[in-house]
Design an enzyme around this catalytic site. Structure first.
Site, mmCIF file in Angstrom:
data_model
loop_
_atom_site.group_PDB
_atom_site.id
_atom_site.type_symbol
_atom_site.label_atom_id
_atom_site.label_comp_id
_atom_site.label_asym_id
_atom_site.label_seq_id
_atom_site.Cartn_x
_atom_site.Cartn_y
_atom_site.Cartn_z
ATOM 1 N N CYS A 1 38.203 17.286 -25.654
ATOM 2 C CA CYS A 1 36.795 16.870 -25.646
ATOM 3 C C CYS A 1 36.494 15.845 -24.551
ATOM 4 O O CYS A 1 35.457 15.920 -23.884
ATOM 5 C CB CYS A 1 36.373 16.354 -27.016
ATOM 6 S SG CYS A 1 37.439 15.097 -27.731
ATOM 7 N N ASP B 1 27.538 17.473 -27.213
ATOM 8 C CA ASP B 1 28.805 17.548 -27.947
ATOM 9 C C ASP B 1 29.776 18.517 -27.267
ATOM 10 O O ASP B 1 29.525 19.719 -27.224
ATOM 11 C CB ASP B 1 28.524 18.011 -29.378
ATOM 12 C CG ASP B 1 29.683 17.756 -30.319
ATOM 13 O OD1 ASP B 1 30.832 17.689 -29.832
ATOM 14 O OD2 ASP B 1 29.452 17.624 -31.536
ATOM 15 N N HIS C 1 32.553 19.525 -28.353
ATOM 16 C CA HIS C 1 33.395 20.232 -29.323
ATOM 17 C C HIS C 1 32.896 21.647 -29.624
ATOM 18 O O HIS C 1 33.519 22.379 -30.399
ATOM 19 C CB HIS C 1 33.474 19.437 -30.636
ATOM 20 C CG HIS C 1 33.995 18.039 -30.454
ATOM 21 N ND1 HIS C 1 33.160 16.966 -30.263
ATOM 22 C CD2 HIS C 1 35.259 17.563 -30.399
ATOM 23 C CE1 HIS C 1 33.901 15.867 -30.123
ATOM 24 N NE2 HIS C 1 35.169 16.200 -30.199
#
Length: 467
Positions: free
Chosen positions: A300, A424, A426
Site C-alpha cells: 500500500c 485508498d 488497498h
C-alpha cells in the site's frame, strides 16, 4: 436546464501538411529565406478556397474560404455552431447529443473535432510547366507538419465566426512553427515543430497553443518557458508550460489505463463554515494488483508513493516514469536505508522511506508530520490546509500496517470540524471509476476513519521552485 450544446465549446482542428524546400548549405540567409517561402506557401494554401474542414464522426464538410459552403443544407454561415452536434454520431452509432448526457459532471469543455483537408487541383489549362536549371548542390528537405489548432466558442456563436477563427489560428500556428524551425535549425537539418495546448488558470478555461521543436528536451527550453510565464502573468515557482502540463482533452482516453483524479467526481462534504483544500493538478490512481504485481497485503505504501510520483511527473517536475516496486526498493538500498536482500522482497515501507525515495529518485524534499495518536489527526486541519494551499501535492500517511493517500481536507477554522479526502491504495479491482467512487475507495472520511490509538507519520512532499 442548460443544454450541452449551449455550454463552452472547443473546436479542435487537426491535419497534416507537407512542407518541402531546397536548402543551400553554403548560404545561411538563402536557406532561411527558402524555409520562410515554404511556410508562406502553406499559409497561402490554407487561406485558399481549396481548404475544407471535415466534421469528425459525420459526413459534413465545410469550406470556410469559399464564402462559406457546407454539404449540409441547414448549416449556413449564420447558423449557431451548436447545430453541428446533430450531425455527429457517437461511436456506438447513437446521437452524440444524447449519448453524453450522463457524463456532464466532468469539468471541461465540449470538444468538437474537425479534420483539415485540401482539395486537389484538377489538371487543366492552368499554364505550361516551367523548367529551371540549378548549378549548385542543394539539399531537399521534406517533413510532415502536424497542425493542431483550437478555437473556443459558445453554442450561440455562428459557424462563420468559428471557421474564420480556426483559419486564423491555423495561419498563426504555421507562423509559430516557422519561427521554431528557423530558431532550432542546424544547417540542412530541420526539427519538426510540435504544437501543445495549455489551459491557463486566468481567465478560466483559456487555451494557449505553444510550438516546441521535437527532440529538444524541456531542460533546454527554460528561456522560452520563462518568457511565456512573464507574458501571461503566471507565477515563476511552478511549471505551467512543460510538455507534461499540456491540456488533456476530455474526449481522449489516457493510454496507460490508469484513472486520473477520481476525486473530481465526488460531491464535497457538508461541513458548516468549512473551506475545501485539495490537491492541485493531475495524478494517477495507483493501487494493489496493478502492473501485474501481486502486492496485496504489503504494497500500500508503494502504491501511495507511485501516486505521488505520478503527480510530479504530470505536473512537469520530472521526466522520470513512475517507479516500480523494484526501483523503489533499489533506491532505498542505494541511499543506505536497506540492505541488498531487500530488493525483490515483500517488505513494507513507511513514510520515512517514501521521503527517502522521493529525494533519491526525483530530487524532491518532504516534511514529516508525526502524530502520536490517530485521535490527534482531527486537530491537524490548519497544517493540512496550509499544505494543500501552498504545495498542492498528495500526502502519504502511514500508521500501523496501513498506508493511505490524503488528497485534501474540508476544514472549518471556526469550529475545527474536518473531513479527509482519502485515496485508498488497498483497492484490488479494475479501473472502474464508478466502483472507486461509489464504494469509497476514493472518498471523504471523518476523523473516525483513523485508528484513534495508533501513531501516524505523514509525508508532505514539497514542490521545487522552477518553471
Amino acid at each position: 436546464m442548460v443544454h450541452t450544446e449551449d455550454s463552452s465549446l472547443v473546436f479542435r482542428l487537426r491535419g497534416v501538411l507537407d512542407l518541402s524546400c531546397h536548402l543551400d548549405s553554403s548560404n545561411e540567409k538563402q536557406g532561411q529565406a527558402a524555409i520562410s517561402r515554404s511556410f508562406q506557401t502553406l499559409r497561402s494554401r490554407v487561406s485558399s478556397e481549396s481548404l475544407a474542414f471535415s466534421l469528425c464522426n459525420s459526413p459534413v464538410l465545410l469550406w470556410p474560404n469559399k464564402g462559406f459552403r457546407s454539404t449540409a443544407e441547414n448549416l449556413a454561415e449564420g447558423a449557431p455552431c451548436r447545430d453541428l452536434h446533430q450531425y455527429i454520431e457517437a461511436e456506438d452509432g447513437g446521437s452524440r447529443k444524447t449519448s453524453k448526457k450522463k457524463e456532464k459532471k466532468d469539468a471541461g469543455p465540449t470538444v468538437v473535432n474537425l479534420k483539415l483537408l485540401l482539395e486537389v487541383t484538377e489538371s487543366g489549362d492552368s499554364g505550361a510547366p516551367s523548367l529551371s536549371t540549378v548549378t549548385k548542390a542543394q539539399h531537399c528537405a521534406r517533413m510532415p507538419v502536424c497542425v493542431d489548432c483550437v478555437f473556443s466558442a459558445s453554442g450561440h456563436d455562428t459557424l462563420g465566426r468559428v471557421c474564420a477563427g480556426l483559419v486564423g489560428a491555423l495561419c498563426s500556428q504555421l507562423s509559430d512553427m516557422e519561427e521554431a524551425v528557423l530558431k532550432y535549425r542546424k544547417g540542412t537539418s530541420l526539427l519538426v515543430p510540435q504544437p501543445f495546448h495549455f489551459r491557463l488558470p486566468e481567465p478560466p478555461g483559456l487555451l494557449v497553443t505553444v510550438v516546441y521543436p521535437a527532440g529538444v528536451p524541456d531542460s533546454q527550453l527554460l528561456t522560452a518557458r520563462e518568457e511565456l510565464h512573464q507574458k501571461y502573468g503566471l507565477p515563476s515557482d511552478r511549471p505551467c508550460f512543460r510538455r507534461a502540463n499540456a491540456f488533456h482533452f476530455p474526449d481522449e482516453a489516457y493510454k496507460d489505463g490508469y484513472l486520473r483524479n477520481p476525486h473530481a467526481h465526488l460531491t464535497p462534504p457538508s461541513v458548516e463554515d468549512a473551506k475545501l483544500y485539495v490537491v492541485k493538478g493531475v495524478y494517477s490512481y495507483h493501487h494493489y494488483m496493478q502492473d501485474r504485481v501481486d502486492d496485496n497485503g504489503w504494497g500500500c505504501a508503494y502504491r501511495s508513493l507511485q501516486t505521488i510520483c505520478s503527480w510530479f511527473q504530470q505536473q512537469g517536475y520530472t521526466d522520470r516514469a513512475v517507479p516500480t516496486h523494484t526501483e523503489i526498493q533499489q533506491a532505498l538500498v542505494d541511499v543506505g536505508d536497506k540492505e541488498p536482500p531487500f530488493v525483490g522482497s515483500r517488505q513494507w515501507i513507511g513514510s520515512i522511506e517514501v521521503q527517502a525515495v522521493l529525494n533519491q529518485l526525483l530530487g524532491v524534499t518532504s516534511k514529516i508530520l508525526f502524530v502520536s495518536r490517530g485521535s490527534e489527526l482531527a486537530s491537524k486541519g490548519r497544517e493540512l490546509a496550509n499544505h494543500f494551499e501552498t504545495m498542492g501535492t498528495p500526502i502519504m500517511i502511514g500508521g500501523g500496517v496501513l498506508a493511505h493517500t490524503i488528497l485534501g481536507v474540508a476544514w472549518s477554522e471556526i469550529s475545527g470540524q474536518i473531513r479527509f479526502l482519502i485515496l485508498d491504495p488497498h483497492y484490488t479491482g479494475g479501473e472502474d471509476l464508478q466502483t472507486v467512487t461509489d464504494k469509497g475507495w476514493c472518498g471523504w472520511k471523518g476523523p473516525e476513519f483513523w485508528d484513534q490509538n495508533a501513531y501516524y507519520n505523514l509525508c508532505l512532499p514539497q514542490t521545487p521552485k522552477t518553471v
